[in-house]
Design an enzyme around this catalytic site. Structure first.
Site, PDB file in Angstrom:
ATOM      1  CG  ASN A 113    -120.689 128.255 -43.404  1.00 34.15           C
ATOM      2  OD1 ASN A 113    -121.087 127.182 -43.845  1.00 34.15           O
ATOM      3  ND2 ASN A 113    -119.701 128.371 -42.545  1.00 34.15           N
ATOM      4  CE  LYS A 123    -123.147 128.640 -37.900  1.00 35.45           C
ATOM      5  NZ  LYS A 123    -122.058 127.681 -37.884  1.00 35.45           N
ATOM      6  NE  ARG A 172    -117.670 125.160 -45.168  1.00 32.40           N
ATOM      7  CZ  ARG A 172    -117.461 125.043 -43.883  1.00 32.40           C
ATOM      8  NH1 ARG A 172    -118.193 125.717 -43.044  1.00 32.40           N
ATOM      9  NH2 ARG A 172    -116.533 124.259 -43.452  1.00 32.40           N
ATOM     10  CG  HIS A 194    -112.801 120.148 -41.597  1.00 34.71           C
ATOM     11  ND1 HIS A 194    -112.726 119.018 -40.818  1.00 34.71           N
ATOM     12  CD2 HIS A 194    -114.011 120.695 -41.345  1.00 34.71           C
ATOM     13  CE1 HIS A 194    -113.847 118.883 -40.126  1.00 34.71           C
ATOM     14  NE2 HIS A 194    -114.647 119.890 -40.444  1.00 34.71           N
ATOM     15  CG  LEU A 247    -109.654 118.467 -33.161  1.00 40.26           C
ATOM     16  CD1 LEU A 247    -108.880 118.332 -31.855  1.00 40.26           C
ATOM     17  CD2 LEU A 247    -109.770 117.116 -33.864  1.00 40.26           C
ATOM     18  CG  ASN A 276    -120.763 119.519 -33.639  1.00 41.45           C
ATOM     19  OD1 ASN A 276    -120.756 118.805 -32.625  1.00 41.45           O
ATOM     20  ND2 ASN A 276    -121.357 120.700 -33.672  1.00 41.45           N
ATOM     21  NE  ARG A 327    -120.188 114.381 -39.680  1.00 42.01           N
ATOM     22  CZ  ARG A 327    -119.519 115.427 -40.159  1.00 42.01           C
ATOM     23  NH1 ARG A 327    -118.418 115.251 -40.858  1.00 42.01           N
ATOM     24  NH2 ARG A 327    -119.951 116.638 -39.944  1.00 42.01           N
ATOM     25  CG  ASP A 382    -121.731 120.228 -25.160  1.00 42.12           C
ATOM     26  OD1 ASP A 382    -120.515 120.507 -25.282  1.00 42.12           O
ATOM     27  OD2 ASP A 382    -122.548 120.972 -24.597  1.00 42.12           O
ATOM     28  N   GLY A 408    -114.005 124.118 -32.534  1.00 40.45           N
ATOM     29  CA  GLY A 408    -114.599 124.334 -31.206  1.00 40.45           C
ATOM     30  C   GLY A 408    -113.902 123.548 -30.105  1.00 40.45           C
ATOM     31  CB  ILE A 409    -113.128 119.972 -29.690  1.00 33.83           C
ATOM     32  CG1 ILE A 409    -114.615 119.624 -29.593  1.00 33.83           C
ATOM     33  CG2 ILE A 409    -112.289 119.080 -28.776  1.00 33.83           C
ATOM     34  CD1 ILE A 409    -114.986 118.252 -30.131  1.00 33.83           C
ATOM     35  CD  GLU A 419    -114.650 126.639 -41.180  1.00 35.92           C
ATOM     36  OE1 GLU A 419    -115.553 126.870 -40.343  1.00 35.92           O
ATOM     37  OE2 GLU A 419    -114.434 125.521 -41.654  1.00 35.92           O
TER      38      GLU A 419
HETATM   39  P1  ADP Z   1    -118.981 122.864 -36.047  1.00 31.31           P
HETATM   40  O1  ADP Z   1    -118.183 121.729 -36.625  1.00 31.31           O
HETATM   41  O2  ADP Z   1    -120.446 122.562 -35.962  1.00 31.31           O
HETATM   42  O3  ADP Z   1    -118.624 124.215 -36.591  1.00 31.31           O
HETATM   43  P2  ADP Z   1    -117.602 123.775 -33.645  1.00 31.31           P
HETATM   44  O4  ADP Z   1    -116.290 124.032 -34.287  1.00 31.31           O
HETATM   45  O5  ADP Z   1    -118.372 124.925 -33.133  1.00 31.31           O
HETATM   46  O6  ADP Z   1    -118.539 122.847 -34.523  1.00 31.31           O
HETATM   47  O7  ADP Z   1    -117.306 122.760 -32.427  1.00 31.31           O
HETATM   48  C1  ADP Z   1    -118.333 122.184 -31.696  1.00 31.31           C
HETATM   49  C2  ADP Z   1    -117.717 121.374 -30.565  1.00 31.31           C
HETATM   50  O8  ADP Z   1    -116.888 122.257 -29.776  1.00 31.31           O
HETATM   51  C3  ADP Z   1    -118.725 120.761 -29.607  1.00 31.31           C
HETATM   52  O9  ADP Z   1    -118.310 119.466 -29.262  1.00 31.31           O
HETATM   53  C4  ADP Z   1    -118.623 121.667 -28.385  1.00 31.31           C
HETATM   54  O10 ADP Z   1    -118.932 120.965 -27.218  1.00 31.31           O
HETATM   55  C5  ADP Z   1    -117.172 122.046 -28.408  1.00 31.31           C
HETATM   56  N1  ADP Z   1    -116.942 123.260 -27.626  1.00 31.31           N
HETATM   57  C6  ADP Z   1    -117.346 124.520 -27.916  1.00 31.31           C
HETATM   58  N2  ADP Z   1    -116.993 125.356 -26.916  1.00 31.31           N
HETATM   59  C7  ADP Z   1    -116.360 124.608 -25.976  1.00 31.31           C
HETATM   60  C8  ADP Z   1    -115.759 124.881 -24.703  1.00 31.31           C
HETATM   61  N3  ADP Z   1    -115.716 126.113 -24.207  1.00 31.31           N
HETATM   62  N4  ADP Z   1    -115.203 123.842 -24.037  1.00 31.31           N
HETATM   63  C9  ADP Z   1    -115.210 122.607 -24.549  1.00 31.31           C
HETATM   64  N5  ADP Z   1    -115.774 122.274 -25.724  1.00 31.31           N
HETATM   65  C10 ADP Z   1    -116.329 123.269 -26.432  1.00 31.31           C
END
Ligand code: ADP
Length: 383
Positions: free
Chosen positions: A7, A14, A74, A163, A192, A194, A224, A264, A312-313, A368
Site C-alpha cells: 500500500n 506499508k 493497492r 475508498h 472518515l 485523513n 483537503r 488531527d 480512523g475518525i 483494506e
Molecule cells: P488515513 O486516511 O491516513 O488512513 P486514518 O484512517 O488513520 O487516516 O484516520 C486518521 C484520522 O483519524 C486522524 O484525523 C486522526 O486524528 C483520527 N483518529 C485516529 N485515532 C483516533 C482516536 N483514537 N480518536 C479520535 N480520532 C482519531
C-alpha cells in the site's frame, strides 16, 4: 497461499503478509508480518523503488524459505478502464502509468512499486486492486459532471469515486451484521480518515459517492477542502495563483487544518471541549457537511437501512460521531450515548444507535489490507 499486500502512499510504503487458506475464506487471512517504510523522498529512502527493495530485504529475513504466492498492490485510480482487480503484466503496468496524471500523489508510487516488485519477485504473480473500481456501478447521472461532453471524451473528466476497497469491505461486514444479503443492502457508508468520503449503496452497488474526478471533492477532510465553488479557483487563477499553488492550497492547506490549525481529529475535539472556538467551528463545518451528504444519500440509495462509519475518525472519534448523529435526528436517527462513548479500539463491528433509532448506525472497522489480500488471491486462483 502467502500474499504480500503493498500500500503505497505519497511518502510511505506499508506492507502486510497474510496467509490465506481455503479454510478461512473472506477473512483476509492471518497476518504473519507487517511493516512500513516512512519518509520516502527524504535522505535515506530516495523513492518507492528503494523502499520496495528495503521491504524485500526485510521479508527475506522474516519469511526465511517460505515463498510468496502473490503480491497485491493497492492502486488508487483505475481510470475508466479498470473495473476490478487485474493480473499485472507489462501492458497493464504501462496502462497504469498513463493514469498517473489523474492521481499524481498516489499512482506514480504504486507504479514504481509494481516495477520494483516484478524485479524482486519475477516469478510471483502480481495483482492491482483499485480504490475506484467499486464505483464502476455509478449510474451516468451521478458520474457525469454538468460540463461539455468533449471534456469527458478527451480527458476522461468524470466522477470516479475512491475508498472503494474500504467501502465494499465494511459494507459487506455491515450487511452480515444486519443479517441482510449484500445484494440487498441499501445504506450510506462514510469512510472518515485523513481523506474522507461518503457513498450511497443500493443493492450492494455504489450509486453515488462524494469524491469525484480526484479525491478532492465532497466532504471536508484533514487537509483537503472538499467541495468549493469552482469560481473560487477561477478567481485565484486571475489573481496569479499557479496550478501548483492551487494544488497545494486545496490538497494540503485546507480542510480541518485550515480552520482548526491542524488535522488531527483527536486534538481538535480536545481543543473544542476546552473552548477553542476555531476547533469548534472546524467540527461544526465537518459534521454539518457529512450530515448533509448522509441525508442526501439516504435519498440516493432509495431509503438507507443503515448508516455505516469507518476510518480512523469514524471508528475512534466518539465526539465527532455524536455531533454528526445529533444532526441526523430529523431522519429519526438516535444515538445511544453510552454505546457511542464505549465503542473503540477493537476489530469488532458495533452499533452506536439507540434501539428506537429509525435505522441503525454501525461502526465497522475497516481492513483494506485484508480486502486487497482476498481480491489478490481470488485473481491468482482463477488464473
Ligand atoms: P488515513 O486516511 O491516513 O488512513 P486514518 O484512517 O488513520 O487516516 O484516520 C486518521 C484520522 O483519524 C486522524 O484525523 C486522526 O486524528 C483520527 N483518529 C485516529 N485515532 C483516533 C482516536 N483514537 N480518536 C479520535 N480520532 C482519531
Amino acid at each position: 497461499m502467502l500474499v504480500l499486500v503493498l500500500n503505497s502512499g505519497s511518502s510511505s510504503l506499508k506492507y502486510s503478509v497474510r496467509r490465506l487458506d481455503s479454510g478461512n475464506p473472506g477473512t483476509g487471512g492471518q497476518e504473519i508480518a507487517r511493516g512500513a517504510i516512512e519518509r520516502i523522498g527524504e535522505d535515506e529512502v530516495a523513492d518507492h523503488t528503494v523502499a520496495l527493495e528495503l521491504v524485500a530485504e526485510e521479508l527475506a529475513g522474516s519469511l526465511g524459505n517460505r515463498q510468496l504466492g502473490a503480491v497485491g498492490h493497492r492502486v488508487v485510480h483505475g481510470g475508466g478502464r479498470f473495473t476490478g482487480p487485474v493480473l499485472i503484466d507489462i501492458e497493464i503496468t504501462r496502462a497504469l502509468e498513463l493514469l498517473n496524471p489523474l492521481a499524481p500523489l498516489h499512482n506514480p508510487p504504486a507504479v514504481l512499486c509494481i516495477r520494483a516488485a516484478t524485479r524482486a519477485w519475477p516469478n510471483v504473480p502480481q495483482v492491482a486492486v483499485f480504490d475506484t473500481s467499486f464505483h464502476r456501478t455509478l449510474p451516468e447521472h451521478t458520474w457525469r459532471y454538468a460540463l461539455p461532453d468533449g471534456l469527458y471524451r478527451r480527458h476522461g473528466i468524470r466522477r470516479y469515486g475512491f475508498h472503494g476497497i474500504s467501502v465494499e469491505y465494511v459494507g459487506r461486514r455491515a450487511a452480515g451484521l444486519l443479517g441482510v444479503p449484500w445484494a440487498n443492502f441499501d445504506g450510506v457508508i462514510a469512510h472518515l480518515g485523513n481523506g474522507a468520503s461518503a457513498t450511497a449503496v443500493r443493492g450492494g452497488r455504489s450509486v453515488d459517492t462524494s469524491m469525484g474526478f480526484t479525491p478532492l471533492e465532497g466532504l471536508m477532510m484533514g487537509t483537503r477542502s472538499g467541495d468549493v465553488d469552482p469560481g473560487v479557483l477561477v478567481f485565484l487563477l486571475r489573481q496569479g495563483y499557479s496550478a501548483d499553488e492551487l494544488d497545494n492550497l486545496l490538497n494540503r492547506d485546507s480542510g480541518l487544518k485550515a480552520v482548526a490549525g491542524h488535522n488531527d481529529m483527536r486534538a481538535i475535539t480536545d481543543a473544542a471541549a476546552a473552548g477553542d472556538e476555531e476547533a469548534e467551528l472546524a467540527l461544526e463545518m465537518a459534521a454539518h457537511r457529512l450530515a448533509r451528504y448522509i441525508g442526501g444519500y439516504h435519498v440516493a440509495c432509495g431509503g438507507a437501512k443503515a448508516v455505516v462509519l469507518t476510518g480512523g475518525i469514524g471508528e475512534n472519534s466518539a465526539p465527532f460521531r455524536a455531533k454528526v448523529l445529533g444532526k441526523l435526528e430529523p431522519l429519526g436517527i438516535r444515538a445511544d450515548p453510552d454505546a457511542n462513548e464505549a465503542a473503540g479500539g477493537t476489530e469488532e463491528a458495533r452499533s452506536v444507535s439507540a434501539p428506537d433509532s429509525a435505522i441503525p448506525v454501525l461502526v465497522v472497522p475497516t481492513d483494506e489490507q485484508a480486502a486487497i489480500a482476498e481480491a489478490t488471491a481470488a485473481v491468482v486462483r482463477a488464473r
